[in-house]
Design an enzyme around this catalytic site. Structure first.
Site, short mmCIF file in Angstrom:
data_model
loop_
_atom_site.label_atom_id
_atom_site.label_comp_id
_atom_site.label_asym_id
_atom_site.label_seq_id
_atom_site.Cartn_x
_atom_site.Cartn_y
_atom_site.Cartn_z
N ASN A 1 -34.86 -33.09 8.07
CA ASN A 1 -35.39 -33.74 6.87
C ASN A 1 -35.65 -32.65 5.84
O ASN A 1 -36.67 -31.97 5.89
CB ASN A 1 -36.68 -34.50 7.20
CG ASN A 1 -37.33 -35.09 5.96
OD1 ASN A 1 -36.72 -35.13 4.89
ND2 ASN A 1 -38.57 -35.54 6.10
N TRP A 2 -34.71 -32.50 4.92
CA TRP A 2 -34.83 -31.43 3.92
C TRP A 2 -35.89 -31.73 2.88
O TRP A 2 -36.24 -30.86 2.07
CB TRP A 2 -33.49 -31.20 3.22
CG TRP A 2 -32.47 -30.49 4.06
CD1 TRP A 2 -32.65 -29.97 5.31
CD2 TRP A 2 -31.11 -30.20 3.69
NE1 TRP A 2 -31.48 -29.38 5.74
CE2 TRP A 2 -30.53 -29.51 4.78
CE3 TRP A 2 -30.33 -30.46 2.56
CZ2 TRP A 2 -29.20 -29.07 4.76
CZ3 TRP A 2 -29.01 -30.03 2.54
CH2 TRP A 2 -28.45 -29.34 3.63
N LYS A 3 -36.38 -32.97 2.84
CA LYS A 3 -37.34 -33.38 1.80
C LYS A 3 -36.76 -33.03 0.42
O LYS A 3 -35.54 -33.04 0.26
CB LYS A 3 -38.71 -32.72 2.05
CG LYS A 3 -39.17 -32.95 3.49
CD LYS A 3 -40.61 -32.65 3.71
CE LYS A 3 -40.95 -32.94 5.16
NZ LYS A 3 -42.36 -32.89 5.44
N HIS B 1 -41.63 -42.70 5.66
CA HIS B 1 -42.20 -41.37 5.89
C HIS B 1 -43.61 -41.34 5.29
O HIS B 1 -43.86 -41.96 4.24
CB HIS B 1 -41.31 -40.31 5.23
CG HIS B 1 -41.69 -38.92 5.61
ND1 HIS B 1 -42.76 -38.27 5.04
CD2 HIS B 1 -41.17 -38.07 6.53
CE1 HIS B 1 -42.87 -37.07 5.59
NE2 HIS B 1 -41.92 -36.92 6.49
N GLU C 1 -45.11 -39.25 3.56
CA GLU C 1 -45.16 -38.80 2.16
C GLU C 1 -44.83 -39.96 1.22
O GLU C 1 -45.37 -40.06 0.12
CB GLU C 1 -44.22 -37.61 1.95
CG GLU C 1 -44.80 -36.35 2.58
CD GLU C 1 -43.78 -35.33 3.06
OE1 GLU C 1 -42.61 -35.39 2.66
OE2 GLU C 1 -44.17 -34.46 3.87
N GLU D 1 -44.85 -39.36 13.60
CA GLU D 1 -45.19 -38.15 12.85
C GLU D 1 -46.67 -38.18 12.46
O GLU D 1 -47.04 -38.80 11.46
CB GLU D 1 -44.35 -38.06 11.57
CG GLU D 1 -42.86 -37.94 11.83
CD GLU D 1 -42.16 -37.25 10.67
OE1 GLU D 1 -41.48 -36.25 10.91
OE2 GLU D 1 -42.32 -37.70 9.52
N GLY E 1 -45.93 -30.28 8.19
CA GLY E 1 -45.95 -29.13 7.29
C GLY E 1 -47.18 -28.25 7.42
O GLY E 1 -47.44 -27.41 6.57
N SER F 1 -44.26 -30.18 12.39
CA SER F 1 -44.27 -28.75 12.75
C SER F 1 -43.47 -28.43 14.01
O SER F 1 -43.90 -27.59 14.81
CB SER F 1 -45.71 -28.25 12.86
OG SER F 1 -46.38 -28.40 11.62
N GLY G 1 -38.80 -30.98 9.54
CA GLY G 1 -38.89 -30.71 8.11
C GLY G 1 -38.67 -29.24 7.82
O GLY G 1 -37.54 -28.76 7.71
N GLY G 2 -39.77 -28.49 7.71
CA GLY G 2 -39.71 -27.08 7.32
C GLY G 2 -38.68 -26.26 8.09
O GLY G 2 -37.92 -25.48 7.48
P1 PGA Z 1 -42.43 -30.55 9.24
O1 PGA Z 1 -42.05 -31.98 8.60
O2 PGA Z 1 -41.44 -30.27 10.34
O3 PGA Z 1 -42.29 -29.57 8.08
O4 PGA Z 1 -43.81 -30.64 9.75
C1 PGA Z 1 -41.65 -33.06 9.39
C2 PGA Z 1 -41.36 -34.26 8.54
O5 PGA Z 1 -42.12 -34.53 7.61
O6 PGA Z 1 -40.39 -35.00 8.77
#
Ligand code: PGA
Length: 254
Positions: free
Chosen positions: A10-12, A97, A99, A169, A175, A214, A235-236
């Protein structure tokens, strides 16, 4: 892990033509060859999806969006429909998600409509659920995640999740560098599978439940060793091709 592992990047809201091309160049040798034991997908901002569809066409990796409209077509300026995602060759879409829920006001109802439209259009939904730190500390984790899931099951049944995936999640782990422990994550995954099984036990056994929050190559093996953790939403650690591939290798090794 008895289901086929699934690791999703997930590159966001990150990337550029040039950075994406570099990512693809670094990842393609691995994505073309291995990954026979693991499904892999990359979810990018919508404007870059054609670049990914083209760039990953010679690989087994799938391409995903990070959102779609809750409406099918029409006067919704700025929106992108599930049919449009299908039209450009997008395989899947992350929906609900945290966010999107917290920053953009998405509700259980709007997420359920999106899941239904994605599935109807042949775009596999990855439905995200998760509790905040406050909810966890109040002992409400299972109540929160099962009610987020139920809203979708009531609206469109279990089959969209069999085709796509469910992702747990915890909001406090996204993050932050603070992953849930494998045991805590497993307990939530097992409760989610129980909730799925109340709808259809046979189908529930086939749903891939991914953990997100994470995930790195360092903590992935212990997470993937849990019975109901079938992969990860990353994500990250997906922004650098080598870090992401290292997590994919952890999933393949099991
Ligand atoms: P993260 O994000 O790996 O940076 O914690 C995961 C996500 O939001 O899908």
């Amino acid at each position: 892990m008895s289901r086929r592992a699934f690791v999703v990047a997930n590159w966001k809201m990150n990337g550029s033509y040039r950075a994406n091309a570099e990512w693809l160049e670094a990842a393609l040798p691995s994505l073309r060859g291995a990954h026979t034991a693991c499904d892999v997908a990359v979810c990018a901002p919508s404007v870059y999806l054609p670049q990914l569809v083209q760039g990953l066409s010679q690989s087994a990796a799938m391409v995903g969006a990070q959102n779609c409209s809750e409406f099918a077509v029409g006067a919704y300026t700025g929106e992108i429909s599930a049919a449009m995602l299908a039209d450009i060759g997008c395989d899947l879409v992350i929906l609900g998600h945290s966010e999107r829920r917290t920053l953009f006001g998405e509700t259980d109802v709007s997420v359920a409509k999106k899941v239904a439209l994605a599935f109807e259009n042949g775009v596999m939904p990855i439905l995200c659920v998760g509790e905040t730190l406050e909810e966890r500390e109040a002992g409400k984790t299972l109540e929160v995640v099962t009610s987020q899931l139920k809203a979708v099951l009531d609206h469109c049944g279990i089959m969209p999740l069999v085709a796509g995936a469910l992702a747990y999640e915890p909001v406090w782990a996204i993050g932050t560098g603070k992953s849930a422990s494998p045991e805590d994550a497993q307990a939530v995954h097992a409760a989610l599978r129980d909730a799925l099984a109340r709808v259809d036990a046979e189908a529930a056994a086939r749903v891939r439940i991914l953990y997100g929050g994470s995930v790195k190559a360092g903590n992935a093996p212990a997470l993937f060793a849990q019975n109901d953790i079938d992969g990860a939403l990353v994500g990250g650690a997906s922004l650098k091709a080598q870090d992401f591939l290292a997590i994919c290798r952890c999933a393949e090794a099991l």
